[in-house]
Write a protein that holds these residues in place. Structure first.
Motif, PDB file in Angstrom:
ATOM      1  N   ASN A   1     -42.524  19.936  90.264  1.00  0.00           N
ATOM      2  CA  ASN A   1     -43.628  20.611  90.935  1.00  0.00           C
ATOM      3  C   ASN A   1     -44.058  19.818  92.184  1.00  0.00           C
ATOM      4  O   ASN A   1     -43.790  20.235  93.303  1.00  0.00           O
TER       5      ASN A   1
ATOM      6  N   ALA B   1     -45.279   0.934  91.453  1.00  0.00           N
ATOM      7  CA  ALA B   1     -45.959   0.808  90.157  1.00  0.00           C
ATOM      8  C   ALA B   1     -46.023  -0.659  89.740  1.00  0.00           C
ATOM      9  O   ALA B   1     -47.073  -1.151  89.299  1.00  0.00           O
TER      10      ALA B   1
ATOM     11  N   ASP C   1     -35.881   9.862  92.497  1.00  0.00           N
ATOM     12  CA  ASP C   1     -34.902   8.914  91.961  1.00  0.00           C
ATOM     13  C   ASP C   1     -33.925   8.354  92.989  1.00  0.00           C
ATOM     14  O   ASP C   1     -33.177   7.434  92.689  1.00  0.00           O
TER      15      ASP C   1
ATOM     16  N   LEU D   1     -41.242   3.075  91.653  1.00  0.00           N
ATOM     17  CA  LEU D   1     -41.280   2.084  90.570  1.00  0.00           C
ATOM     18  C   LEU D   1     -41.657   0.698  91.077  1.00  0.00           C
ATOM     19  O   LEU D   1     -42.419  -0.020  90.419  1.00  0.00           O
TER      20      LEU D   1
ATOM     21  N   MET E   1     -47.821   7.818  90.902  1.00  0.00           N
ATOM     22  CA  MET E   1     -47.496   8.226  89.539  1.00  0.00           C
ATOM     23  C   MET E   1     -48.766   8.425  88.709  1.00  0.00           C
ATOM     24  O   MET E   1     -49.747   7.796  89.009  1.00  0.00           O
ATOM     25  N   PRO E   2     -48.710   9.248  87.661  1.00  0.00           N
ATOM     26  CA  PRO E   2     -47.560  10.045  87.267  1.00  0.00           C
ATOM     27  C   PRO E   2     -47.269  11.119  88.297  1.00  0.00           C
ATOM     28  O   PRO E   2     -48.181  11.662  88.929  1.00  0.00           O
ATOM     29  N   VAL E   3     -45.996  11.436  88.462  1.00  0.00           N
ATOM     30  CA  VAL E   3     -45.594  12.508  89.360  1.00  0.00           C
ATOM     31  C   VAL E   3     -45.192  13.712  88.506  1.00  0.00           C
ATOM     32  O   VAL E   3     -44.542  13.549  87.478  1.00  0.00           O
ATOM     33  N   ASP E   4     -45.638  14.885  88.911  1.00  0.00           N
ATOM     34  CA  ASP E   4     -45.235  16.097  88.196  1.00  0.00           C
ATOM     35  C   ASP E   4     -43.872  16.519  88.754  1.00  0.00           C
ATOM     36  O   ASP E   4     -43.780  17.260  89.740  1.00  0.00           O
ATOM     37  N   ARG E   5     -42.822  16.029  88.109  1.00  0.00           N
ATOM     38  CA  ARG E   5     -41.449  16.269  88.551  1.00  0.00           C
ATOM     39  C   ARG E   5     -41.103  17.756  88.506  1.00  0.00           C
ATOM     40  O   ARG E   5     -41.314  18.403  87.496  1.00  0.00           O
TER      41      ARG E   5
ATOM     42  N   PRO F   1     -49.808  22.328  88.162  1.00  0.00           N
ATOM     43  CA  PRO F   1     -50.885  22.823  87.299  1.00  0.00           C
ATOM     44  C   PRO F   1     -51.838  21.705  86.859  1.00  0.00           C
ATOM     45  O   PRO F   1     -52.801  21.974  86.143  1.00  0.00           O
ATOM     46  N   TRP F   2     -51.601  20.473  87.292  1.00  0.00           N
ATOM     47  CA  TRP F   2     -52.395  19.362  86.769  1.00  0.00           C
ATOM     48  C   TRP F   2     -53.824  19.289  87.328  1.00  0.00           C
ATOM     49  O   TRP F   2     -54.695  18.705  86.713  1.00  0.00           O
TER      50      TRP F   2
ATOM     51  N   GLY G   1     -58.146   8.499  80.395  1.00  0.00           N
ATOM     52  CA  GLY G   1     -56.876   7.926  79.978  1.00  0.00           C
ATOM     53  C   GLY G   1     -56.080   7.337  81.133  1.00  0.00           C
ATOM     54  O   GLY G   1     -56.396   7.548  82.309  1.00  0.00           O
ATOM     55  N   SER G   2     -55.031   6.618  80.782  1.00  0.00           N
ATOM     56  CA  SER G   2     -54.254   5.917  81.789  1.00  0.00           C
ATOM     57  C   SER G   2     -53.020   5.280  81.162  1.00  0.00           C
ATOM     58  O   SER G   2     -53.040   4.906  79.998  1.00  0.00           O
ATOM     59  N   THR G   3     -51.967   5.150  81.929  1.00  0.00           N
ATOM     60  CA  THR G   3     -50.804   4.376  81.498  1.00  0.00           C
ATOM     61  C   THR G   3     -50.701   3.112  82.346  1.00  0.00           C
ATOM     62  O   THR G   3     -50.848   2.005  81.867  1.00  0.00           O
ATOM     63  N   ARG G   4     -50.443   3.288  83.625  1.00  0.00           N
ATOM     64  CA  ARG G   4     -50.216   2.160  84.532  1.00  0.00           C
ATOM     65  C   ARG G   4     -51.447   1.269  84.680  1.00  0.00           C
ATOM     66  O   ARG G   4     -51.346   0.040  84.655  1.00  0.00           O
TER      67      ARG G   4
END
Lengths: 341, 341, 341
Positions: C304, C322, C312, C319, C298-302, C183-184, C57-60
């Motif tokens: 953790n 990205a 931010d 961003l 990214m994704p970053v586990d905010r 935990p990722w 899977g993927s978003t970016r």
């Protein structure tokens, strides 16, 4: 509130846009539908991307949006959120936050459509919250492709279709949105959306349902307010046959009770079974004084929500209505993603 | 039967089109393949949408159709029917009917491709029935992307490839479609399609299979009729090695028995195991008097259906054949979805 | 090594391309990004197809590649390999071989992207092997969209972003790639890629991790070699806070141990738990002498990997980074799939 203001705008709830803005959208719909049937190219969104997040399945919504983008010269990405890292739970370790996903997505696309409803949410209102969060974190337009509360693309289609079919003369016409029995146990967005847009345009709106099936009180209050401003009327009735009396348009549709997310689907099915006689039939269609046209956003549960006969006779608008999804959405996409800023 | 008649036409069974119509499609294939290799843009379907319903998985069919639409300036939607409301059971409460789905889809697209076969159906013939139902309810062309009975896009590709490779001189050439052992337990569409198109074009067609693997008697009768009209011949043989004698083209492929949907896959595997020696090998290739070319629609079960050696040597056409899917389908799409009405 | 050599080239490992070639890619990125923000059409790949094989899977990655192809006038096909016949096991009966799939795919598309990592492979190195096999059998460019070892599209983005943000003056700047608890349990490709590209460009590169988390020794050796050729430096540290000292750029990210595919995820989680204090925080950001910018793919586990605050604040590049995926990939696609041969 003018043409100028639509560029970059979200469309999440029917009440996000004014009557004047829907009028603009319908005018542009006329132009784009005319161009389409005249085979005049109209690539208003060339090289642009509309990202469609389909949490829930769809036939018409997906195809009409994807086709819309192709006809406008751009492209719609069909995204199953399960193939992304997104998690709707906002806590460390859970997955990517809505904020991060939305802020990254806005860098890659010119608009985001979201469809989230029914079994994909945990409580009524959650889908709307997710869309509002996307809107907060995305500077590109967020378009609601059906949520728990609203379905504005369907609603614009409904009012556009009624204008087409009734010679633009919808004011004062009676529309009955009737609960109908089906094992499908469906959400509220379409019926609430049609109620809102019909109220905005001065129709006499009746929602007819068994007592257990009263819709969202805040939405119903919005309907009353819109109707009173537009010179229309809005009422809820628990008596189907008297409600249908004199109706010009009937929208039969199953929906669940307000307790759907607490009691589950089995209990829902049990409650619904008391009302199997709530069906739109040729019998009921004939009883209406005027021609009673069928407006229904599909899919229709044939034989349950409505008899095949009323779906297929000359009083049924359902296929022209389905087609109008394409044309109205092209207007929405063009105005919000392509409009002059 | 002329160029004019192809606009808006369906292509579900090989026998839906005449020899003259396939000749037109091959002429247009030549033109589009030439334009492609000359890098001359040929956007015959600009802004148009081809909706691909993939009930069953695919590599070549999906990629070749999607690429075809891009090269023609339009777009192909990849639709997994599980993401829609469609149900093939036609009864209240089951889901959206084929009729409603088809009638809505025709409003959004310029053509519909359907792939439905093997494990996705409950009995032989069901996929064909579904496609016929779509065709009945859709005024846009319905293109069979593989069913239980037919695979006309593959068949056109096969005959086009044979014309290319054999200097347009296929009449009287022997083609053997041979059953081959594999644990894959595959459907009949490709082999029946190749048999039909080869018979239509006057080849000497032999289907060689163990006695349990006789194909659809109606299709075999069609082959006989086509062969007799075209000056070719058609026969079924249960003796592989004598069948191969003198063949110019061999198509080795596994398929299941006529009882597949009654007896299930385990029993099928058991029957098949008796015939593990039915394989296309370098040995067998050499025995043929003339060069025996390999025609195979892929995927090929290497080591079972055919040895790697015969897949990869200079007598193998399989990759050029695979590529021709793109070019022939561009012709089919152009003629049916874009042709002059 | 010149512009001319990039047409048709694969990009699987960072080391596949030279420094000069990445410079060309960054020059073209500037041009395409400028054209994009000036709204100048730049259809360098009109009618062309990029086939994206997303095993994982993927978003970016998915959105940026698909949007890239649309902006370049072509189309990216989103392919879930589970919908194809492909099997990574190379034995009779298992499914279609990589060889056959690759050789067929090259007939339908102008480039192939592959994303294969983490839970989709059985041992470290397998994804790279699969990509090499695709490259061997495909004459069109193979683009690594993230493997077990490398992530060159991300790496080019990282070095491009650092050039943008640091006035093209990255040589001698310190970058710390720090292991962070989550935990990722994530793969190595992004961190190894950033280490490689930073070493190639003469940065002072420190990888800081607990002793169990040393990365691929061959990749680390490549980093050392690149750094020594470029006038930069490369070292591994097991002491986080001293490693961060004086850093200009910090890339915090979780990754698994070298034993991930032997010991499984539970055991991994147990080892990781010893190091929950390895997190990038505002506290740590302030300790750095210079501004310590945040680079993170990214994704970053905010909460953790990094606190929300550092994600931010004005020192976070995530961003813009990205977004640069889009622009750099447009350059890669344009040069490899569209370049002059």
């Amino acid at each position: 509130m003018s043409w100028f203001d639509l560029a970059g705008r979200d469309l999440i709830a029917e009440t996000d846009w004014t009557r004047e803005e829907y009028d603009i959208a319908m005018k542009v719909t006329d132009q784009l539908k005319g161009a389409y049937y005249s085979r005049i190219p109209h690539p208003t969104l060339e090289y642009k991307t509309f990202a469609m997040m389909f949490f829930a399945g769809s036939t018409r919504t997906r195809m009409s949006f994807e086709t819309a983008m192709t006809q406008l010269g751009g492209h719609a990405q069909f995204i199953d959120p399960q193939t992304t890292r997104l998690s709707l739970e906002d806590k460390p370790g859970a997955g990517e936050t809505v904020k991060d996903t939305a802020e990254a997505m806005e860098r890659y696309c010119d608009g985001v459509g979201i469809r989230l409803l029914d079994d994909k949410i945990r409580y009524y209102g959650e889908a709307d919250e997710v869309m509002q969060k996307f809107a907060k974190h995305c500077r590109v337009p967020i378009i609601n492709m059906a949520s728990d509360i609203n379905h504005p693309c369907q609603s614009l289609t409904d009012i556009y279709t009624m204008h087409e079919k009734l010679d633009a003369d919808v004011r004062g016409k009676k529309i009955v949105i009737m609960w109908a029995w089906s094992p499908w146990i469906r959400g509220w967005c379409s019926v609430q959306g049609t109620a809102l847009i019909s109220s905005l345009y001065g129709m006499n709106v009746v929602v007819a349902n068994p007592p257990e099936y009263d819709l969202d009180p805040r939405v119903m209050q919005d309907c009353r307010d819109l109707a009173s401003a537009s010179g229309g009327s809005f009422e809820v009735s628990h008596d189907l046959d008297s409600a249908l009396d004199g109706a010009t348009v009937v929208f039969p549709r199953n929906w669940f009770t307000k307790d759907r997310y607490e009691i589950g689907k089995e209990k829902e099915a049990e409650i619904a079974k008391q009302y199997v006689s709530w069906k739109y039939s040729a019998e009921r269609q004939k009883k209406l004084g005027n021609p009673g046209y069928l407006l229904q956003c599909m899919p229709v549960d044939r034989g349950n929500e409505a008899d095949a006969e009323v779906c297929d006779n000359r009083l049924s608008w359902i296929l022209d209505q389905a087609e109008n999804r394409l044309h109205t959405q092209k207007a929405i996409l063009t105005l919000t993603m392509g409009g002059r800023l």
